[in-house]
Scaffold this motif. Structure first.
Motif, PDB file in Angstrom:
ATOM      1  N   SER A 104       0.951  -1.041   0.226  1.00 58.45           N
ATOM      2  CA  SER A 104      -0.194   0.339   0.099  1.00 58.45           C
ATOM      3  C   SER A 104       0.623   1.232  -0.001  1.00 58.45           C
ATOM      4  CB  SER A 104      -0.704   0.169   1.184  1.00 58.45           C
ATOM      5  OG  SER A 104      -2.105  -0.998   1.279  1.00 58.45           O
ATOM      6  N   LYS A 105       1.696   1.450   0.445  1.00 57.88           N
ATOM      7  CA  LYS A 105       2.857   2.245   0.983  1.00 57.88           C
ATOM      8  C   LYS A 105       4.042   2.397  -0.285  1.00 57.88           C
ATOM      9  CE  LYS A 105       3.809   2.183   5.931  1.00 57.88           C
ATOM     10  NZ  LYS A 105       5.039   1.606   6.918  1.00 57.88           N
ATOM     11  N   LEU A 106       3.680   1.364  -1.149  1.00 61.99           N
ATOM     12  CA  LEU A 106       4.992   2.019  -2.665  1.00 61.99           C
ATOM     13  C   LEU A 106       3.579   2.184  -3.924  1.00 61.99           C
ATOM     14  CD1 LEU A 106       6.489  -1.710  -2.704  1.00 61.99           C
ATOM     15  CD2 LEU A 106       7.280   0.467  -2.178  1.00 61.99           C
ATOM     16  N   TRP A 107       2.282   1.308  -3.352  1.00 67.50           N
ATOM     17  CA  TRP A 107       0.922   2.211  -4.616  1.00 67.50           C
ATOM     18  C   TRP A 107       1.110   3.309  -4.621  1.00 67.50           C
ATOM     19  CZ3 TRP A 107      -1.194   1.409  -8.900  1.00 67.50           C
ATOM     20  CH2 TRP A 107      -1.804   2.359  -9.490  1.00 67.50           C
ATOM     21  N   ALA A 108       1.014   4.819  -3.078  1.00 66.81           N
ATOM     22  CA  ALA A 108       0.892   5.076  -2.539  1.00 66.81           C
ATOM     23  C   ALA A 108       2.170   6.632  -3.446  1.00 66.81           C
ATOM     24  CB  ALA A 108       0.588   5.675  -1.122  1.00 66.81           C
ATOM     25  N   GLN A 109       3.299   5.384  -3.295  1.00 69.09           N
ATOM     26  CA  GLN A 109       4.344   6.717  -3.731  1.00 69.09           C
ATOM     27  C   GLN A 109       4.500   6.449  -5.573  1.00 69.09           C
ATOM     28  OE1 GLN A 109       7.424   5.366  -1.635  1.00 69.09           O
ATOM     29  NE2 GLN A 109       6.896   5.746   0.227  1.00 69.09           N
ATOM     30  N   GLY A 110       3.719   5.579  -5.848  1.00 64.61           N
ATOM     31  CA  GLY A 110       3.892   5.289  -7.467  1.00 64.61           C
ATOM     32  C   GLY A 110       4.231   4.486  -7.706  1.00 64.61           C
ATOM     33  N   ILE A 111       4.945   3.552  -7.141  1.00 64.99           N
ATOM     34  CA  ILE A 111       5.862   1.929  -7.010  1.00 64.99           C
ATOM     35  C   ILE A 111       5.398   1.115  -7.012  1.00 64.99           C
ATOM     36  CG2 ILE A 111       7.825   1.234  -6.241  1.00 64.99           C
ATOM     37  CD1 ILE A 111       8.899   3.909  -4.323  1.00 64.99           C
ATOM     38  N   SER A 132       2.925  -2.219  -9.646  1.00 66.71           N
ATOM     39  CA  SER A 132       2.236  -2.328 -10.274  1.00 66.71           C
ATOM     40  C   SER A 132       1.102  -2.533  -9.254  1.00 66.71           C
ATOM     41  CB  SER A 132       2.125  -3.604 -11.286  1.00 66.71           C
ATOM     42  OG  SER A 132       2.119  -4.653 -10.404  1.00 66.71           O
ATOM     43  N   GLN A 133      -0.287  -2.022 -10.013  1.00 62.25           N
ATOM     44  CA  GLN A 133      -1.598  -2.110  -9.453  1.00 62.25           C
ATOM     45  C   GLN A 133      -2.380  -3.544  -9.416  1.00 62.25           C
ATOM     46  OE1 GLN A 133      -4.910  -0.503 -11.781  1.00 62.25           O
ATOM     47  NE2 GLN A 133      -6.300  -0.227  -9.497  1.00 62.25           N
ATOM     48  N   VAL A 134      -1.873  -4.191 -10.213  1.00 66.95           N
ATOM     49  CA  VAL A 134      -1.765  -5.724  -9.829  1.00 66.95           C
ATOM     50  C   VAL A 134      -1.635  -6.381  -8.798  1.00 66.95           C
ATOM     51  CG1 VAL A 134      -1.206  -7.465 -10.606  1.00 66.95           C
ATOM     52  CG2 VAL A 134      -2.347  -6.730 -12.464  1.00 66.95           C
ATOM     53  N   GLN A 135       0.200  -6.086  -8.208  1.00 66.04           N
ATOM     54  CA  GLN A 135       0.589  -6.465  -6.822  1.00 66.04           C
ATOM     55  C   GLN A 135      -0.220  -5.764  -5.822  1.00 66.04           C
ATOM     56  OE1 GLN A 135       4.464  -4.655  -8.211  1.00 66.04           O
ATOM     57  NE2 GLN A 135       5.300  -6.940  -8.441  1.00 66.04           N
ATOM     58  N   TYR A 136      -0.877  -4.295  -6.002  1.00 66.92           N
ATOM     59  CA  TYR A 136      -1.363  -3.890  -5.008  1.00 66.92           C
ATOM     60  C   TYR A 136      -2.834  -5.373  -4.281  1.00 66.92           C
ATOM     61  CZ  TYR A 136      -4.941  -1.195  -2.276  1.00 66.92           C
ATOM     62  OH  TYR A 136      -5.594  -0.477  -1.640  1.00 66.92           O
ATOM     63  N   LEU A 137      -2.941  -5.260  -5.493  1.00 64.57           N
ATOM     64  CA  LEU A 137      -4.258  -6.073  -5.654  1.00 64.57           C
ATOM     65  C   LEU A 137      -4.532  -7.055  -5.320  1.00 64.57           C
ATOM     66  CD1 LEU A 137      -6.520  -4.110  -8.556  1.00 64.57           C
ATOM     67  CD2 LEU A 137      -6.964  -3.705  -5.811  1.00 64.57           C
ATOM     68  N   GLU A 138      -3.225  -7.981  -5.582  1.00 61.77           N
ATOM     69  CA  GLU A 138      -2.792  -9.205  -4.970  1.00 61.77           C
ATOM     70  C   GLU A 138      -3.354  -9.587  -3.409  1.00 61.77           C
ATOM     71  OE1 GLU A 138       0.067 -10.618  -7.457  1.00 61.77           O
ATOM     72  OE2 GLU A 138      -1.666 -10.915  -9.108  1.00 61.77           O
ATOM     73  N   ALA A 139      -2.283  -8.511  -2.861  1.00 60.62           N
ATOM     74  CA  ALA A 139      -1.558  -8.580  -1.707  1.00 60.62           C
ATOM     75  C   ALA A 139      -3.300  -7.766  -0.710  1.00 60.62           C
ATOM     76  CB  ALA A 139      -0.670  -7.183  -1.054  1.00 60.62           C
ATOM     77  N   LYS A 140      -4.046  -7.138  -1.199  1.00 64.33           N
ATOM     78  CA  LYS A 140      -5.082  -7.058  -0.116  1.00 64.33           C
ATOM     79  C   LYS A 140      -6.162  -7.495  -0.066  1.00 64.33           C
ATOM     80  CE  LYS A 140      -8.999  -3.153  -0.813  1.00 64.33           C
ATOM     81  NZ  LYS A 140      -9.832  -2.386  -0.960  1.00 64.33           N
ATOM     82  N   ASN A 141      -6.586  -8.136  -1.309  1.00 67.19           N
ATOM     83  CA  ASN A 141      -7.736  -9.866  -1.719  1.00 67.19           C
ATOM     84  C   ASN A 141      -6.666 -10.941  -0.824  1.00 67.19           C
ATOM     85  OD1 ASN A 141      -9.672 -11.009  -3.101  1.00 67.19           O
ATOM     86  ND2 ASN A 141      -7.525 -13.008  -4.050  1.00 67.19           N
ATOM     87  N   ARG A 142      -5.771 -10.833  -0.235  1.00 63.01           N
ATOM     88  CA  ARG A 142      -5.138 -12.294   0.118  1.00 63.01           C
ATOM     89  C   ARG A 142      -5.058 -11.997   1.863  1.00 63.01           C
ATOM     90  NH1 ARG A 142      -2.397 -16.713  -0.086  1.00 63.01           N
ATOM     91  NH2 ARG A 142      -0.337 -17.062   2.186  1.00 63.01           N
ATOM     92  N   PHE A 143      -4.849 -10.131   1.866  1.00 59.21           N
ATOM     93  CA  PHE A 143      -5.050 -10.184   3.533  1.00 59.21           C
ATOM     94  C   PHE A 143      -6.789 -10.478   3.437  1.00 59.21           C
ATOM     95  CE2 PHE A 143      -6.303  -6.299   6.273  1.00 59.21           C
ATOM     96  CZ  PHE A 143      -5.657  -7.375   7.470  1.00 59.21           C
ATOM     97  N   GLU A 144      -7.643  -9.800   2.752  1.00 62.46           N
ATOM     98  CA  GLU A 144      -9.262 -10.319   3.031  1.00 62.46           C
ATOM     99  C   GLU A 144      -9.332 -11.428   3.197  1.00 62.46           C
ATOM    100  OE1 GLU A 144     -10.406  -7.396   0.061  1.00 62.46           O
ATOM    101  OE2 GLU A 144     -10.066  -5.120   1.163  1.00 62.46           O
TER     102      GLU A 144
END
Length: 379
Positions: free
Chosen positions: A148-155, A157-169
């Motif tokens: 989430s922090k990396l995605w907020a800094q523009g670092i 991909s969105q896919v990596q962010y969504l995969e991490a979020k989905n696994r957590f939930e």
């Protein structure tokens, strides 16, 4: 007696007068009325003489009767149905998860409180799964926070962010399910009551849908009964009821607390509930009771015992009353009264019309007399 000697000649003269004046309609009618009055007077005097003769002549035999005095009094009508005791808090608790029964914490007949643990099912496998899910969730949470922090800094991909979020939930949801299963492994009391029956034994294997314990709270019980639809407009909430429990020889006065709004098409009945105050736990589930329901009452009604009322071949109901002759209380004339009947209950019938309430109704001997017959009253 002298009046009779004058009456007969007068009657003969009236007849002659009528024949001589046939052309005068008004005079004929007047003469007819006069004769009718004279006839009634003669008949009344004959009755009086019969009574006086009967008093003095012991050889004359009359039918003897006893009398029943009509009086206005309260009247109520009941009808009877049969029902059984039920309780809203009379439930069987079932297993919601599978496993071996590790421990039974209560015994039959024991009083328990709401939320108290009753049975424990082996939950070792569930606990291990919870530990595994908890570890995985912690790792997924760490990865999700970093992504989430990396995605907020523009670092990244969105896919990596969504995969991490989905696994957590997903792991969060799985952990919630496992915790729910862990709670299911511990059967607790949904309300305070008495353990009526324990079905399994310790060490046995159980699974979802298997009965474990019957829990009963009899502080609030009622009797349910099926009532024929003919009474749908005669029974309402608050109607008085009398219940008799034959098994314990007990009678309870109660009231209807609920009237069903559905007619069962199989037997054409509707259900009612009659409340019982059972603080002592006297009444048990499925105990049978006869229920008498009051569907009609009045404070003042003329009533007669059923055995006094007779019916003629046309189906009309009637009774005989006794009208004593002047100068004597014992000798009288039988008078017939046709009646309109109301409700009947417990050997008594309500009289809607046909009597004034002052009559003395012939009781014993009523089936041996006829209208206008002279009878003797005995006490």
């Amino acid at each position: 007696m002298k009046a009779l000697y004058y009456i007969l000649p007068l009657a003969a003269m009236s007849i002659v007068s009528c024949q001589e004046e046939k052309g005068d309609l008004q005079k004929l009618q007047d003469e007819r009325d006069s004769l009718s009055t004279l006839t009634n007077t003669i008949q009344q005097r004959i009755l009086e003489l019969d009574g006086e003769i009967a008093e003095l002549d012991s050889t004359i035999k009359f039918t003897t009767v006893t009398l029943y005095q009509v009086e206005a009094q309260p009247f109520a009508h009941y009808f009877q149905v049969y029902g059984s005791v039920e309780a809203d808090r009379n439930v069987t608790l079932f297993a919601e998860t599978q496993g071996m029964i590790e421990e039974i914490h209560v015994r039959e007949g024991q009083t328990v409180k709401e939320g108290q643990r009753l049975i424990s099912i082996d939950d070792e496998v569930i606990r291990r799964n919870i530990e595994e899910a908890q570890t995985s969730l912690e790792l997924a949470d760490t990865l999700y926070q970093k992504q989430s922090k990396l995605w907020a800094q523009g670092i990244g991909s969105q896919v990596q962010y969504l995969e991490a979020k989905n696994r957590f939930e997903s792991l969060q949801s799985r952990l919630n399910v496992l915790n729910a299963q862990l709670r299911m492994a511990n059967l607790t009391a949904p309300f305070s009551g008495v353990v009526d029956e324990i079905f399994p034994k310790g060490g046995e294997y159980t699974g979802p849908g298997q009965p474990l314990i019957r829990l009963v709270n009899m502080n609030s019980v009622y009797v349910t009964a099926d009532v024929p639809e003919d009474y749908i407009n005669r029974v309402a909430t608050g109607s008085e009821a009398t219940m008799y429990f034959r098994s314990i020889n007990d009678t309870v006065e109660a009231k209807v607390i609920q009237v069903g709004q559905y007619i069962n098409p199989d037997n054409r009945t509707f259900k009612i509930k009659v409340g019982i105050n059972d603080a002592n736990g006297t009444y048990k589930p499925n105990m049978m009771a006869s229920v008498q329901l009051k569907d009609y009452s009045t404070e003042t009604a003329m009533v007669l015992p059923n055995h006094i009322i007779q019916q003629d071949p046309e189906g009309r109901s009637y009774v005989y009353s006794f009208e004593n002759h002047e100068g004597t209380d014992e000798i009288g004339t039988v008078v017939k009264h046709y009646l309109e009947l109301g409700h009947s209950y417990n050997g008594i019938t309500e009289i809607l019309s046909g009597l004034t309430g002052t009559e003395r109704i012939i009781d014993r001997g009523a089936r041996s007399v006829q209208a206008d017959e002279h009878v003797r009253m005995i006490k």
